[in-house]
Write a protein that holds these residues in place. Structure first.
Motif, mmCIF file in Angstrom:
data_model
loop_
_atom_site.group_PDB
_atom_site.id
_atom_site.type_symbol
_atom_site.label_atom_id
_atom_site.label_comp_id
_atom_site.label_asym_id
_atom_site.label_seq_id
_atom_site.Cartn_x
_atom_site.Cartn_y
_atom_site.Cartn_z
ATOM 1 N N VAL A 1 0.857 -1.179 0.000
ATOM 2 C CA VAL A 1 0.000 0.000 0.000
ATOM 3 C C VAL A 1 0.898 1.237 0.000
ATOM 4 C CG1 VAL A 1 -1.752 1.297 1.238
ATOM 5 C CG2 VAL A 1 -1.824 -1.209 1.241
ATOM 6 N N GLU A 2 0.713 2.079 -1.032
ATOM 7 C CA GLU A 2 1.472 3.325 -1.108
ATOM 8 C C GLU A 2 0.716 4.450 -0.410
ATOM 9 O OE1 GLU A 2 2.089 1.492 -5.350
ATOM 10 O OE2 GLU A 2 0.432 1.784 -3.926
ATOM 11 N N SER A 3 1.459 5.429 0.050
ATOM 12 C CA SER A 3 0.881 6.639 0.609
ATOM 13 C C SER A 3 1.883 7.775 0.437
ATOM 14 C CB SER A 3 0.526 6.447 2.084
ATOM 15 O OG SER A 3 1.687 6.144 2.836
ATOM 16 N N GLY A 4 1.423 8.988 0.682
ATOM 17 C CA GLY A 4 2.315 10.140 0.654
ATOM 18 C C GLY A 4 2.211 11.019 -0.573
ATOM 19 N N GLY A 5 1.404 10.620 -1.537
ATOM 20 C CA GLY A 5 1.238 11.461 -2.709
ATOM 21 C C GLY A 5 0.436 12.712 -2.385
ATOM 22 N N GLY A 6 0.358 13.611 -3.353
ATOM 23 C CA GLY A 6 -0.398 14.837 -3.147
ATOM 24 C C GLY A 6 -0.035 15.889 -4.157
ATOM 25 N N LEU A 7 -0.460 17.112 -3.851
ATOM 26 C CA LEU A 7 -0.216 18.271 -4.711
ATOM 27 C C LEU A 7 0.893 19.114 -4.084
ATOM 28 C CD1 LEU A 7 -0.984 20.219 -7.031
ATOM 29 C CD2 LEU A 7 -2.712 21.184 -5.484
ATOM 30 N N VAL A 8 1.880 19.461 -4.879
ATOM 31 C CA VAL A 8 2.994 20.261 -4.387
ATOM 32 C C VAL A 8 3.427 21.210 -5.485
ATOM 33 C CG1 VAL A 8 4.725 18.561 -5.134
ATOM 34 C CG2 VAL A 8 5.234 20.107 -3.225
ATOM 35 N N GLN A 9 3.973 22.346 -5.092
ATOM 36 C CA GLN A 9 4.482 23.296 -6.075
ATOM 37 C C GLN A 9 5.844 22.847 -6.587
ATOM 38 O OE1 GLN A 9 4.435 27.166 -4.133
ATOM 39 N NE2 GLN A 9 2.445 27.630 -5.057
ATOM 40 N N ALA A 10 6.165 23.292 -7.776
ATOM 41 C CA ALA A 10 7.477 22.996 -8.341
ATOM 42 C C ALA A 10 8.571 23.447 -7.380
ATOM 43 C CB ALA A 10 7.635 23.684 -9.690
ATOM 44 N N GLY A 11 9.579 22.587 -7.225
ATOM 45 C CA GLY A 11 10.650 22.846 -6.282
ATOM 46 C C GLY A 11 10.423 22.247 -4.916
ATOM 47 N N GLY A 12 9.221 21.777 -4.676
ATOM 48 C CA GLY A 12 8.886 21.200 -3.387
ATOM 49 C C GLY A 12 9.283 19.745 -3.277
ATOM 50 N N SER A 13 8.880 19.132 -2.161
ATOM 51 C CA SER A 13 9.264 17.762 -1.864
ATOM 52 C C SER A 13 8.061 16.948 -1.422
ATOM 53 C CB SER A 13 10.311 17.728 -0.745
ATOM 54 O OG SER A 13 11.500 18.390 -1.113
ATOM 55 N N LEU A 14 8.139 15.664 -1.675
ATOM 56 C CA LEU A 14 7.182 14.698 -1.157
ATOM 57 C C LEU A 14 7.948 13.437 -0.794
ATOM 58 C CD1 LEU A 14 4.147 14.900 -3.634
ATOM 59 C CD2 LEU A 14 4.131 15.569 -1.225
ATOM 60 N N ARG A 15 7.420 12.695 0.161
ATOM 61 C CA ARG A 15 7.990 11.409 0.528
ATOM 62 C C ARG A 15 6.919 10.351 0.396
ATOM 63 N NH1 ARG A 15 10.068 8.998 6.297
ATOM 64 N NH2 ARG A 15 11.891 7.848 5.504
ATOM 65 N N LEU A 16 7.119 9.453 -0.547
ATOM 66 C CA LEU A 16 6.191 8.343 -0.740
ATOM 67 C C LEU A 16 6.610 7.176 0.131
ATOM 68 C CD1 LEU A 16 5.762 8.361 -4.626
ATOM 69 C CD2 LEU A 16 4.593 9.750 -2.887
ATOM 70 N N SER A 17 5.617 6.485 0.682
ATOM 71 C CA SER A 17 5.861 5.284 1.474
ATOM 72 C C SER A 17 5.148 4.109 0.834
ATOM 73 C CB SER A 17 5.344 5.455 2.904
ATOM 74 O OG SER A 17 6.001 6.506 3.560
ATOM 75 N N CYS A 18 5.731 2.955 1.006
ATOM 76 C CA CYS A 18 5.121 1.714 0.513
ATOM 77 C C CYS A 18 5.257 0.694 1.632
ATOM 78 C CB CYS A 18 5.823 1.246 -0.746
ATOM 79 S SG CYS A 18 5.269 -0.355 -1.358
ATOM 80 N N ALA A 19 4.136 0.386 2.260
ATOM 81 C CA ALA A 19 4.118 -0.572 3.354
ATOM 82 C C ALA A 19 3.713 -1.933 2.817
ATOM 83 C CB ALA A 19 3.145 -0.116 4.428
ATOM 84 N N ALA A 20 4.527 -2.928 3.093
ATOM 85 C CA ALA A 20 4.293 -4.265 2.571
ATOM 86 C C ALA A 20 3.876 -5.213 3.680
ATOM 87 C CB ALA A 20 5.553 -4.784 1.893
ATOM 88 N N SER A 21 3.030 -6.135 3.332
ATOM 89 C CA SER A 21 2.656 -7.200 4.258
ATOM 90 C C SER A 21 2.907 -8.529 3.588
ATOM 91 C CB SER A 21 1.193 -7.072 4.664
ATOM 92 O OG SER A 21 0.359 -7.156 3.530
ATOM 93 N N GLY A 22 3.029 -9.562 4.388
ATOM 94 C CA GLY A 22 3.383 -10.852 3.844
ATOM 95 C C GLY A 22 4.709 -11.301 4.394
ATOM 96 N N HIS A 23 5.238 -12.338 3.827
ATOM 97 C CA HIS A 23 6.447 -12.936 4.369
ATOM 98 C C HIS A 23 7.696 -12.509 3.613
ATOM 99 C CE1 HIS A 23 4.069 -15.477 6.941
ATOM 100 N NE2 HIS A 23 3.337 -15.838 5.916
ATOM 101 N N SER A 24 8.786 -12.474 4.337
ATOM 102 C CA SER A 24 10.116 -12.349 3.739
ATOM 103 C C SER A 24 10.268 -11.128 2.853
ATOM 104 C CB SER A 24 10.432 -13.618 2.920
ATOM 105 O OG SER A 24 10.332 -14.763 3.709
ATOM 106 N N PHE A 25 9.921 -9.978 3.394
ATOM 107 C CA PHE A 25 10.076 -8.721 2.642
ATOM 108 C C PHE A 25 11.509 -8.555 2.161
ATOM 109 C CE2 PHE A 25 9.148 -4.490 1.397
ATOM 110 C CZ PHE A 25 10.172 -3.664 1.840
ATOM 111 N N SER A 26 12.475 -8.993 2.954
ATOM 112 C CA SER A 26 13.874 -8.821 2.588
ATOM 113 C C SER A 26 14.304 -9.708 1.425
ATOM 114 C CB SER A 26 14.776 -9.102 3.794
ATOM 115 O OG SER A 26 14.586 -10.425 4.256
ATOM 116 N N ASP A 27 13.456 -10.596 0.962
ATOM 117 C CA ASP A 27 13.754 -11.422 -0.214
ATOM 118 C C ASP A 27 13.459 -10.709 -1.527
ATOM 119 O OD1 ASP A 27 12.699 -14.674 1.116
ATOM 120 O OD2 ASP A 27 14.534 -13.497 1.392
#
Length: 124
Positions: A5-31
């Motif tokens: 599930v992603e989150s963190g998107g939105g509306l921002v002015q040019a030159g600005g910043s956003l941080r997107l997150s992606c939260a994962a569920s399930g097994h062995s994310f490090s694989d």
């Protein structure tokens, strides 16, 4: 199998910043190699960035190098995309994706699992 599930998107002015997150569920994310892609209406999914299983391998599309940073925390099952100095041409729906293995993948059809996407809009 991995659900994301992603989150963190939105509306921002040019030159600005956003941080997107992606939260994962399930097994062995490090694989999983994790990737970020973006897609404009009527166009294919474009590679943005990827991060290796251990977080040390970082890969970027040329237009985002120096502006975007991908990172992950395997203990939190989360990957992030920090986007700085945003430009109007960065406006797209952003997706995180996952595929098992070590080798970096740049093509969207090499990835097996996808989030639902989050809209990023950069105004001029």
């Amino acid at each position: 199998q991995v659900q994301m599930v992603e989150s963190g998107g939105g509306l921002v002015q040019a030159g600005g910043s956003l941080r997107l997150s992606c939260a994962a569920s399930g097994h062995s994310f490090s694989d999983y190699l994790m990737g970020w892609f973006r897609q404009a209406p009527g166009k294919g999914r474009e590679f943005v960035a990827a991060i290796s299983r251990n977080g040390y391998g970082l890969y970027y599309e040329d237009s985002v190098k120096g502006r975007f940073t991908v990172s992950r925390d395997n203990a939190k099952n989360t990957v992030w995309l920090q986007m700085n100095s945003l430009k109007p041409e960065d406006t797209d729906v952003y997706y995180c994706a996952a595929v098992r293995g070590y080798a970096v993948r740049y093509s969207w059809n090499d990835y097996d699992y996808w989030g639902q996407g989050t809209q990023v809009t950069v105004s001029s």
